[in-house]
Design a protein around this motif. Sequence first.
Motif, PDB file in Angstrom:
ATOM      1  N   GLU A 217     -22.253  -2.209  26.336  1.00 54.32           N
ATOM      2  CA  GLU A 217     -21.448  -2.464  27.442  1.00 54.32           C
ATOM      3  C   GLU A 217     -21.199  -1.346  28.278  1.00 54.32           C
ATOM      4  O   GLU A 217     -21.300  -0.897  29.295  1.00 54.32           O
ATOM      5  N   GLN A 221     -22.782   0.008  32.088  1.00 55.32           N
ATOM      6  CA  GLN A 221     -21.622  -0.246  33.208  1.00 55.32           C
ATOM      7  C   GLN A 221     -22.415  -0.061  34.426  1.00 55.32           C
ATOM      8  O   GLN A 221     -21.960  -0.554  35.516  1.00 55.32           O
ATOM      9  N   ARG A 222     -23.100   0.864  34.704  1.00 55.12           N
ATOM     10  CA  ARG A 222     -23.867   1.339  35.680  1.00 55.12           C
ATOM     11  C   ARG A 222     -25.233   1.314  35.187  1.00 55.12           C
ATOM     12  O   ARG A 222     -25.750   1.735  34.300  1.00 55.12           O
ATOM     13  N   ASP A 261     -23.766  -1.637  39.793  1.00 51.93           N
ATOM     14  CA  ASP A 261     -22.449  -1.742  39.032  1.00 51.93           C
ATOM     15  C   ASP A 261     -22.473  -2.316  37.521  1.00 51.93           C
ATOM     16  O   ASP A 261     -21.412  -1.961  36.886  1.00 51.93           O
ATOM     17  N   GLY A 262     -23.661  -3.091  37.615  1.00 49.44           N
ATOM     18  CA  GLY A 262     -23.866  -3.581  36.155  1.00 49.44           C
ATOM     19  C   GLY A 262     -25.307  -4.205  36.075  1.00 49.44           C
ATOM     20  O   GLY A 262     -25.938  -4.437  37.092  1.00 49.44           O
ATOM     21  N   HIS A 263     -25.663  -4.362  34.740  1.00 48.18           N
ATOM     22  CA  HIS A 263     -27.000  -4.982  34.470  1.00 48.18           C
ATOM     23  C   HIS A 263     -27.077  -6.344  35.297  1.00 48.18           C
ATOM     24  O   HIS A 263     -28.369  -6.687  35.599  1.00 48.18           O
ATOM     25  N   GLU A 264     -25.985  -7.158  35.492  1.00 51.53           N
ATOM     26  CA  GLU A 264     -26.350  -8.382  35.681  1.00 51.53           C
ATOM     27  C   GLU A 264     -26.646  -8.461  37.238  1.00 51.53           C
ATOM     28  O   GLU A 264     -27.002  -9.552  37.830  1.00 51.53           O
ATOM     29  N   ARG A 265     -26.405  -7.420  37.885  1.00 52.27           N
ATOM     30  CA  ARG A 265     -26.778  -7.447  39.317  1.00 52.27           C
ATOM     31  C   ARG A 265     -28.317  -7.143  39.621  1.00 52.27           C
ATOM     32  O   ARG A 265     -28.656  -7.309  40.800  1.00 52.27           O
ATOM     33  N   GLY A 287     -30.306   2.165  31.990  1.00 50.86           N
ATOM     34  CA  GLY A 287     -28.819   2.535  31.836  1.00 50.86           C
ATOM     35  C   GLY A 287     -28.430   4.077  31.930  1.00 50.86           C
ATOM     36  O   GLY A 287     -29.166   4.621  31.799  1.00 50.86           O
TER      37      GLY A 287
END
Length: 318
Positions: A217, A221-222, A261-265, A287
């Motif tokens: 995590e 995060q970025r 802002d995150g891996h999900e993007r 990451g």
Amino acid sequence: MDYVIETRELTKVYGTKIACDKISIAVKPGQVYGFLGPNGAGKSTCIKMLTGLVYPTAGGGTVLGQPLGSVAARKKMGYLPELFRYQDWMTGRDLLKFHTRLFRLPMDEGRIDQILKLVGLAGQDKFKVGSYSKGMQQRIGLGCALLPEPELLFLDEPTSALDPVGRKEVRDIISGLQKAGMTVFLNTHLLSEVETLCDSVTIINHGVVARSASMSELLLQRVNLEIRAAGWDEDILAEIRRRFQTEPVTSAEGKVTLTLDGHERVPEIASFLVSRNVALYELTPQGETLENVFIRLVGASGDAIVAEDAEAKEGAVG
């Protein structure tokens, strides 16, 4: 037991200086848990409270299911402090016997042989500790901490002043202890070791928790996303700026890098580009490094103000 360590707003004040301010952490069984922060951030003070060497000013918590400072919990933990010095005139075996008596354990030569083998000092036990290299002294110190077969091991800068070979030896020992089911609470300045060893991390600065998260995590995060594609135009780049709040950077090879802002993007970006008829050849997400996260959270200087003299004084008394 859900957590080996759980604290609630743990606070320590020395005079007018706050060394630790409302530290709340939770450590699961079997983890190698990284505890990071710049010099003077309050890390060693927190460890002293967890091991019962210093009483908190406020807040509380549990270690191994027992209140902080519990003798029952301390019997099940090992602790290797950052600045330790053992009797130079003792042999390695004599030192382990001495600590066996300090722990009030039955004298067991077989257990001592086992410890010497575990820390890579088999055959070196008849030499005086004063003749040991720094790496060997660190390993005999680790051996002393492991004598009571602890469920929880606190390591405060266990590889400080070691060369790369010595650091690897200690890392290998820590990995082996985790595989055997031990929980390890690791305080170190060496971020590469934390990335290699730790499952979760807490970063503190000025005595306050700046971030607590699992390693995955924390590092995701970025995300820096490198894109190789054809069919870009300024309108698409402008929409990316507006929609994803990031500034595209184009390399000399024509690749575009975005910070998200995150891996999900990442799937959102892919879907967006496809919907704009961009020919997408390659998406490479990366990451952050732990060093980048650390600097971003604590600042480039990493300065923290702590009553170091008072801390050292009380730690010596405790």
